[in-house]
Design an enzyme around this catalytic site. Structure first.
Site, PDB file in Angstrom:
ATOM      1  N   ASP A  79       1.152  -1.108   0.138  1.00 51.95           N
ATOM      2  CA  ASP A  79       0.285  -0.052  -0.402  1.00 51.95           C
ATOM      3  C   ASP A  79       0.412   1.426  -0.170  1.00 51.95           C
ATOM      4  O   ASP A  79       1.621   1.268   0.989  1.00 51.95           O
ATOM      5  CB  ASP A  79      -1.180   0.223   1.109  1.00 51.95           C
ATOM      6  CG  ASP A  79      -2.055   1.309   1.055  1.00 51.95           C
ATOM      7  OD1 ASP A  79      -2.339   1.511   0.779  1.00 51.95           O
ATOM      8  OD2 ASP A  79      -2.036   1.635   2.505  1.00 51.95           O
ATOM      9  N   GLU A 139       1.785  -0.580  -5.266  1.00 49.80           N
ATOM     10  CA  GLU A 139       1.118   0.604  -5.020  1.00 49.80           C
ATOM     11  C   GLU A 139       1.266   2.083  -5.856  1.00 49.80           C
ATOM     12  O   GLU A 139       2.057   2.483  -4.344  1.00 49.80           O
ATOM     13  CB  GLU A 139       0.141   0.552  -3.808  1.00 49.80           C
ATOM     14  CG  GLU A 139      -1.305   2.202  -4.550  1.00 49.80           C
ATOM     15  CD  GLU A 139      -2.216   2.375  -3.413  1.00 49.80           C
ATOM     16  OE1 GLU A 139      -3.857   2.259  -3.846  1.00 49.80           O
ATOM     17  OE2 GLU A 139      -1.813   2.233  -2.281  1.00 49.80           O
TER      18      GLU A 139
END
Length: 748
Positions: free
Chosen positions: A388, A424
């Protein structure tokens, strides 16, 4: 030379205190029972490790990095919650450690860490706060957020300075505890699938949401790791054909205060506080260590079915938020050592939008993250990670740096460089958008693929240039440094945003249930509601939406790269237009399995299964190298060719002209590489025709040398297709392509 802290620790003296405080006396000043100092033990490994000590005495070695601390007390809790404090008097390279005889697996524990209270310099030690071991491998109890768990006085009259006033109330009754875990599992009976990247199909799911309403899973197992391991859950994954599940965060996480005050919880889990502990609320078997074994059994069950397990991990920030957030772990262990601080050290550098950012450049933070990653691979059996806001991890002192310590350590680590690594590739800081910039070994979530495909099917692209790149592997982003087409993780939807059904049913977000006046969630949805907002009885609109879903899924699964689906999109799952359901732990977010029996939606599942099976069967759809676009044989055939609706190869001008139709020819004769036995890889050739216009169009099927005829494989135009699979069409003839349709044709 020894530091003053080390001298005091060895002498067993209390640490010096400073700063402003308020509240009752600190519990370390006599309010709790104290035990004799621990035996010396060892500074490695960090965390709590049960083992046999001197003379064969069973016990647990505790080791905690707390660089600037002046004293550390280990706090042990019995079954009734009574606390016993043990001084850790050994200090080696800023690690406080000791071996405590008689502490067995299942024992709950935490730490109290002493040091200066000086928020103006970033020092926030407060021994009144019980702290979770960053290396705890199991956590027992829920994180509530009453005032006692804050290191500062939350309700101080002058709120501008509240974070500078130390709260002396004991937090132990209100926070979870770490649990000593005994690991005796060598994984000798496990067989990892080791699916090559190019052959992978990823399925993003939430452990609880996927299993909570599944009628085939026993009720007591729904919403748990054991539920995901149940044959009924695994059967769906196998039938679908996915090769990996990407689990939304399963590290122990906490709920934010603003959600708890509204009666909500963090459902997605992007608020980690324990990087070694499986989230306890997803365990059916218990929370005093049993969750570890349950998670391992889930991994084994998925591996046995040929399915890899990828974890969505959140190492960019923690649940402690900013200066006004709670003191749960790292903030009280060494705030300055773990977090990025601003020049005004009271404040946190926030590249994540969550109040804080871990300072990955610091060796102890880098060690925490890499130790955690290796633990999940070697001891928990997982096969990869999706990071993330990975750009936040790649920052050096300030800017994103692809030679940063984090990326360098991953690249040379003998364990981590062999697993699947997905970035990401952005954060919210300056220069944080890094799509296409991560080095080899890494794949990336390709949001340019997402946006382009959404825009094409809502007929919002000015031309088809961008669509050509995305269909063929995004070479404009990834054809450098030895990267391959599978560096692109292609997706149309993800957990964050509309579901696929909502993407074709809503023009705007409808997040009122989140309690934030519909201000949360993105407004850049690139959605099209097909003529009505939300659910409708208009059968024409409903049929068009189903067609659009077929178009989007077909496009995704025919594109070069690694496709990622979101759990439930193959069933037509809806969230009622909520594009930020992070706090919706209920039927809005859980999969509605009754859709499998709905005649409107069952065909979508069947089509998805067919498309994934087609992808597995045909290597031309999962290439390991980029297309060259050049002729490789005397007849002039190229490995990739593009056609206009006239059946002519596209010219430079055609790429820049407004168009809603694109033909893509994939040659199965020119696949680079060889199979495992060294033979050339040869496959069928295909022509894909994508037409996003709102009216039918004529399309001329290319003739020699491309083909003499074409067999229909997929026609998304309707449930009662005009051209059933198996229909043969002559080359050099005109066909009518219905509005908003994908045709996949095999060359015969």
């Amino acid at each position: 030379m020894t530091s003053a802290a080390e001298q005091r620790a060895r002498a067993g003296e209390p640490a010096a205190q400073s700063g402003t405080s308020a509240g009752s006396a600190s519990p370390v000043r006599g309010a709790r029972r104290a035990a004799p100092p621990a035996w010396p033990g060892t500074p490695t490994p960090l965390g709590a490790r049960f083992r046999m000590g001197p003379d064969g005495v069973a016990g647990t070695n505790f080791a905690l990095w707390a660089g600037g601390a002046e004293a550390v007390r280990l706090c042990l809790f019995d079954e009734r919650g009574r606390e016993t404090q043990v001084r850790l008097t050994e200090l080696t390279h800023e690690i406080w450690h000791g071996f405590v005889p008689g502490v067995l697996p299942g024992r709950r524990y935490g730490y109290r860490v002493e040091g200066r209270w000086d928020p103006w310099t970033g020092a926030r030690w407060n021994p009144a706060k019980l702290l979770l071991d960053p290396y705890a491998r199991a956590v027992d109890g829920e994180f509530a957020l009453p005032p006692e768990v804050y290191g500062h006085v939350r309700d101080w009259p002058e709120q501008a300075y509240a974070d500078t006033v130390r709260d002396e109330r004991d937090s132990a009754p209100f926070v979870p505890k770490g649990v000593v875990v005994h690991d005796d599992d060598d994984w000798s009976d496990d067989r990892r699938p080791k699916t090559p990247w190019a052959d992978s199909v990823i399925y993003e799911l939430h452990v609880k949401g996927f299993t909570k309403l599944h009628p085939g899973i026993p009720e007591e197992l729904r919403g748990t790791y054991a539920g995901l391991a149940h044959p009924a859950a695994v059967e769906h994954l196998v039938k679908l054909g996915v090769t990996a599940v990407e689990l939304l965060p399963v590290h122990q996480f906490a709920h934010e205060d603003h959600l708890l005050r509204r009666g909500l919880k963090n459902y997605w889990g992007y608020n980690s506080i324990g990087y070694f502990a499986p989230h306890a609320a997803y365990a059916a078997s218990g929370t005093t260590g049993e969750q570890v074994g349950e998670f391992k059994r889930m991994v084994r069950a998925l591996h046995a079915a040929g399915i890899e397990v990828i974890l969505d991990v959140v190492y960019n920030h923690t649940a402690e938020a900013g200066e006004l957030g709670p003191t749960l772990s790292l903030k009280g262990i060494d705030n300055r050592g773990y977090y990025r601080l601003q020049p005004d050290a009271r404040r946190y550098a926030d590249y994540t939008g969550c109040g804080n950012t871990l300072h990955v450049v610091q060796p102890q933070v880098l060690r925490l993250i890499t130790d955690s990653l290796r633990y999940w691979v070697t001891e928990m059996g997982v096969d990869g990670f999706r990071f993330d806001l990975a750009a936040a991890l790649a920052r050096s002192m300030h800017d994103v740096d692809m030679l940063s310590p984090f990326l360098a350590v991953i690249a040379q680590d003998p364990v981590l460089r062999r697993v699947k690594l997905i970035a990401e590739p952005w954060d919210i800081g300056s220069g944080g958008y890094q799509v296409g910039a991560f080095p080899p070994l890494w794949t990336e979530w390709n949001d340019r693929y997402r946006d382009t495909v959404r825009d094409f099917w809502r007929h919002a692209l000015p031309d088809v240039r961008e669509m050509g790149y995305r269909l063929s592997g995004s070479s404009d982003l990834y054809a450098w440094g030895g990267r391959r087409p599978y560096a692109s993780v292609n997706f149309v939807t993800a957990h964050d945003g509309f579901t696929l059904r909502d993407l074709v049913s809503y023009h705007g977000k409808h997040n009122e249930a989140n309690g934030e006046d519909n201000r949360d969630g993105t407004d850049d949805n690139r959605s099209w509601n097909c003529g009505a907002e939300g659910e409708t009885d208009d059968e024409g609109v409903r049929a068009l939406r189903r067609r659009q879903l077929r178009n989007l899924l077909t496009t995704l699964l025919l594109s070069t790269g690694v496709p990622m689906l979101v759990a439930g999109d193959e069933l037509g799952r809806t969230q009622g237009g909520n594009n930020n359901a992070y706090c919706q732990d209920g039927e809005l977010s859980w999969l509605d399995w009754s859709l499998l029996d709905d005649p409107d939606w069952r065909p979508l599942f069947d089509l998805t299964c067919r498309l994934i099976a087609l992808r597995h069967e045909h290597p031309v759809l999962r290439r390991r190298a980029f297309f060259s676009g050049r002729a490789h044989s005397a007849d002039g055939l190229r490995d990739l060719a593009w056609f206009t609706a006239r059946g002519a190869e596209m010219t430079e001008g055609d790429w820049y002209a407004p168009a809603a139709t694109l033909g893509m020819y994939l040659s199965g004769r020119d696949i680079p590489g060889r199979d495992e036995r060294g033979a050339a890889v040869v496959d069928d050739s295909f022509l894909a025709v994508l037409h996003a216009g709102h009216e039918p169009t004529a399309f001329t099927l290319p003739g020699a040398p491309w083909a003499t005829g074409y067999e229909v494989v997929v026609d998304t135009s309707g449930e009662d297709q005009l051209r059933a699979p198996g229909t043969v069409l002559d080359a050099d003839t005109d066909i009518t392509v219905p509005a908003r349709t994908v045709l996949l044709l095999r060359v015969v």
